[in-house]
Write an enzyme that holds these catalytic residues in place. Structure first.
Site, short mmCIF file in Angstrom:
data_model
loop_
_atom_site.label_atom_id
_atom_site.label_comp_id
_atom_site.label_asym_id
_atom_site.label_seq_id
_atom_site.Cartn_x
_atom_site.Cartn_y
_atom_site.Cartn_z
N GLY A 179 0.69 -1.08 -0.09
CA GLY A 179 0.06 0.04 -0.10
C GLY A 179 0.82 1.25 -0.08
O GLY A 179 1.34 1.60 0.97
N ALA A 180 1.30 1.66 -1.26
CA ALA A 180 1.90 2.89 -1.33
C ALA A 180 1.08 4.26 -1.23
O ALA A 180 1.51 5.22 -2.05
CB ALA A 180 2.58 2.75 -2.51
N ASP A 193 2.17 -1.73 -4.43
CA ASP A 193 0.56 -1.22 -4.68
C ASP A 193 0.09 -1.94 -5.95
O ASP A 193 0.93 -2.50 -6.84
CB ASP A 193 0.79 0.35 -4.71
CG ASP A 193 -0.57 0.90 -4.30
OD1 ASP A 193 -0.76 1.32 -3.34
OD2 ASP A 193 -1.70 1.09 -5.09
N VAL A 244 -1.43 -1.81 9.63
CA VAL A 244 -2.02 -0.42 9.71
C VAL A 244 -3.37 -0.08 9.50
O VAL A 244 -4.06 1.02 9.87
CB VAL A 244 -0.94 0.68 9.26
CG1 VAL A 244 -1.36 2.21 9.05
CG2 VAL A 244 0.50 0.50 9.55
N VAL A 254 -0.01 7.13 3.86
CA VAL A 254 0.61 6.58 5.11
C VAL A 254 1.85 5.65 4.51
O VAL A 254 3.07 5.68 5.13
CB VAL A 254 -0.20 5.57 5.99
CG1 VAL A 254 0.59 4.97 7.06
CG2 VAL A 254 -1.48 6.33 6.47
N GLY A 255 1.80 4.65 3.54
CA GLY A 255 2.62 3.83 3.16
C GLY A 255 3.96 4.51 2.62
O GLY A 255 4.85 4.35 2.84
N HIS A 275 -8.53 0.45 18.38
CA HIS A 275 -8.43 1.86 17.90
C HIS A 275 -9.82 2.58 17.48
O HIS A 275 -10.17 2.08 16.27
CB HIS A 275 -7.44 1.38 16.57
CG HIS A 275 -7.01 2.80 15.93
ND1 HIS A 275 -6.38 3.95 16.42
CD2 HIS A 275 -7.16 3.24 14.42
CE1 HIS A 275 -6.04 4.87 15.75
NE2 HIS A 275 -6.49 4.38 14.71
N ARG A 322 -14.48 3.77 11.30
CA ARG A 322 -13.42 2.61 10.95
C ARG A 322 -14.02 1.54 10.36
O ARG A 322 -13.73 0.72 9.60
CB ARG A 322 -12.50 2.46 11.89
CG ARG A 322 -11.42 3.77 12.13
CD ARG A 322 -10.59 3.56 13.19
NE ARG A 322 -9.61 4.61 13.44
CZ ARG A 322 -9.83 5.70 14.34
NH1 ARG A 322 -11.10 5.55 15.04
NH2 ARG A 322 -9.21 6.70 14.48
N ARG A 345 -10.71 6.39 5.49
CA ARG A 345 -12.18 6.92 5.93
C ARG A 345 -12.59 7.96 5.03
O ARG A 345 -11.55 9.00 4.77
CB ARG A 345 -12.21 7.09 7.26
CG ARG A 345 -12.47 6.07 8.09
CD ARG A 345 -13.02 6.50 9.52
NE ARG A 345 -11.85 6.96 10.52
CZ ARG A 345 -12.05 7.46 11.50
NH1 ARG A 345 -13.09 7.62 12.13
NH2 ARG A 345 -10.98 8.01 12.34
P1 NAI Z 1 -4.21 5.83 0.91
O1 NAI Z 1 -5.82 5.50 -0.06
O2 NAI Z 1 -3.62 6.87 0.71
O3 NAI Z 1 -3.63 4.57 0.43
C1 NAI Z 1 -4.04 3.05 0.54
C2 NAI Z 1 -3.29 2.44 -0.72
O4 NAI Z 1 -3.52 1.05 -0.78
C3 NAI Z 1 -3.48 2.78 -2.04
O5 NAI Z 1 -2.52 3.60 -2.87
C4 NAI Z 1 -4.27 1.76 -2.86
O6 NAI Z 1 -3.78 1.66 -4.27
C5 NAI Z 1 -3.61 0.66 -2.08
N1 NAI Z 1 -4.24 -0.70 -2.18
C6 NAI Z 1 -5.48 -1.00 -2.33
N2 NAI Z 1 -5.86 -2.34 -2.33
C7 NAI Z 1 -4.74 -2.65 -2.51
C8 NAI Z 1 -4.19 -4.03 -2.89
N3 NAI Z 1 -5.01 -5.24 -2.77
N4 NAI Z 1 -2.96 -4.35 -2.76
C9 NAI Z 1 -1.98 -3.50 -2.70
N5 NAI Z 1 -2.15 -2.17 -2.47
C10 NAI Z 1 -3.62 -1.82 -2.40
O7 NAI Z 1 -4.77 5.48 2.20
P2 NAI Z 1 -3.79 5.87 3.46
O8 NAI Z 1 -4.19 7.20 4.07
O9 NAI Z 1 -2.52 5.63 3.20
O10 NAI Z 1 -4.50 4.96 4.74
C11 NAI Z 1 -4.41 3.46 4.38
C12 NAI Z 1 -5.24 2.66 5.55
O11 NAI Z 1 -4.52 3.04 6.97
C13 NAI Z 1 -6.31 2.99 5.73
O12 NAI Z 1 -7.40 1.91 5.98
C14 NAI Z 1 -6.58 3.80 7.02
O13 NAI Z 1 -7.70 3.91 7.71
C15 NAI Z 1 -5.46 3.29 7.79
N6 NAI Z 1 -4.88 4.15 8.85
C16 NAI Z 1 -4.49 3.42 10.06
C17 NAI Z 1 -4.16 4.03 10.95
C18 NAI Z 1 -3.79 3.53 12.24
O14 NAI Z 1 -3.65 4.20 13.45
N7 NAI Z 1 -3.84 2.40 12.39
C19 NAI Z 1 -3.75 5.75 11.02
C20 NAI Z 1 -4.13 6.16 9.38
C21 NAI Z 1 -4.38 5.34 8.56
#
Ligand code: NAI
Length: 306
Positions: A7-8, A31, A116, A11-12, A173, A86, A80
């Site tokens: 997941g790039a 990704d 994450v 966050v990634g 969380h 969540r 979200r």
């Molecule tokens: P984002 O939308 O910027 O990035 C998610 C990435 O995952 C996208 O680039 C997407 O193409 C990729 N993706 C989707 N399906 C995939 C697959 N099958 N294989 C590989 N890559 C795939 O989202 P963001 O902001 O980076 O958040 C990512 C996740 O982290 C979300 O679920 C968010 O809710 C969660 N998160 C958790 C936190 C925590 O405290 N645990 C804090 C912040 C975010």
């Protein structure tokens, strides 16, 4: 060492930057979107001379390129939107995380996994199930972030340096997280000496709502700078075998009277992953909070498998 980030997205990619610029490891960014992780990797590589490090950053759409990773971080999935909880992400992200975990473990059978993706505790449980890993090698990131938020709000309220504030947040969380206010200190001085109960409760509420506050402000996804920092601290403690005692979402085997569920508890993180789970003497209220958290995680695990 090599760290794979599945997941790039925001966050990634921010995590990749932190890991490389802290000189912790080479990074593989994976990704599903063609070209995107490759472009990000090239961009990060072009910053190396300026930031002065020599870490490799590889972008890919192919799990074969992730082989031999010491750590795999899963951030793949949807974030979200305003008004979403969540849990609204449950089914979509469950599929993505299970698939990512299975693919990644096939190429890095000795890796330690950090999940994450939200809803965090449920996704960590599903990844544990999908990989069949012992519990010391799979965990979720949430507590370090929630604690950092609580510390931030305490520091803002008191006008002190954020680094001087120490606090720990346990539980799931989400709204049911369990901030341990009575243990929060400013350089060892309990915040209960410095703030009245109503103010502390207000800061706790803001912490519970910390993720949503940012989602509402940004309107286009959620927080990613502090989440990436929080994850990088876990990566660092594992790679450098620091044995830091951090709140980590762990698979419990009887600790705190809880079994077969993932929830945030204090863990020592070292080169083997979770070296131990610390069982604190909680007050009745805190213990009840932890059990309520666990109950809601269990329900979501069931719903994700319906
Ligand atoms: P984002 O939308 O910027 O990035 C998610 C990435 O995952 C996208 O680039 C997407 O193409 C990729 N993706 C989707 N399906 C995939 C697959 N099958 N294989 C590989 N890559 C795939 O989202 P963001 O902001 O980076 O958040 C990512 C996740 O982290 C979300 O679920 C968010 O809710 C969660 N998160 C958790 C936190 C925590 O405290 N645990 C804090 C912040 C975010």
């Amino acid at each position: 060492p090599r760290v794979t980030i599945v997941g790039a997205g925001r966050v990634g990619s921010t995590l990749a930057q932190r890991i490389a610029e802290k000189n912790l490891a080479d990074v593989v960014l994976l990704d599903i979107i063609a070209g995107m992780p490759q472009g990000l990797a090239l961009d990060l590589m072009e910053a190396r001379g300026i930031e002065i490090h020599n870490r490799q950053i590889i972008g890919t759409n192919n799990y074969a390129d992730t082989s031999g990773s010491q750590i795999v971080v899963i951030t793949a999935g949807l974030p979200r939107k305003p008004g979403m909880s969540r849990d609204d992400l449950l089914k979509t992200n469950a599929k993505i995380v299970v698939e990512a975990a299975k693919n990644a473990i096939a190429h890095s059978p000795n890796a330690i996994f950090i999940v994450v993706t939200n809803p965090l505790d449920v996704m960590t449980y599903l990844a544990w199930q999908a990989t069949g890993l012992p519990r010391d090698r799979i965990m979720g990131m949430a507590g370090v972030l929630d604690s950092a938020r609580f510390e931030t709000f305490i520091a803002l309220e008191l006008g002190v340096l954020p680094a001087d504030v120490k606090a720990m947040v346990l539980g799931s969380h989400g709204d049911l997280m369990v901030p341990l206010s009575r243990y929060a200190t400013v350089n060892g001085i309990p915040i209960t000496e410095l703030l009245d109960a109503a103010t502390i409760e207000r800061l706790v509420e803001r912490t519970r709502n910390g993720g949503a506050e940012i989602v509402e402000l940004m309107q286009t996804g959620g927080a990613f700078f502090a989440p990436a920092s929080a994850t990088s601290v876990m990566v660092e403690s594992i790679l450098l075998n620091q044995s830091r005692l951090l709140p980590v979402a762990a698979y419990l085997q009887g600790e705190y009277g809880l079994e077969d569920v993932v929830i945030g508890v204090p863990c020592r993180l070292g080169c083997g992953g979770i070296e131990s789970v610390l069982e604190l003497n909680l007050t009745d209220g805190e213990r009840e909070g932890l059990h309520t958290s666990a109950q809601s995680v269990r329900k979501s695990i069931e719903r994700s498998q319906e």
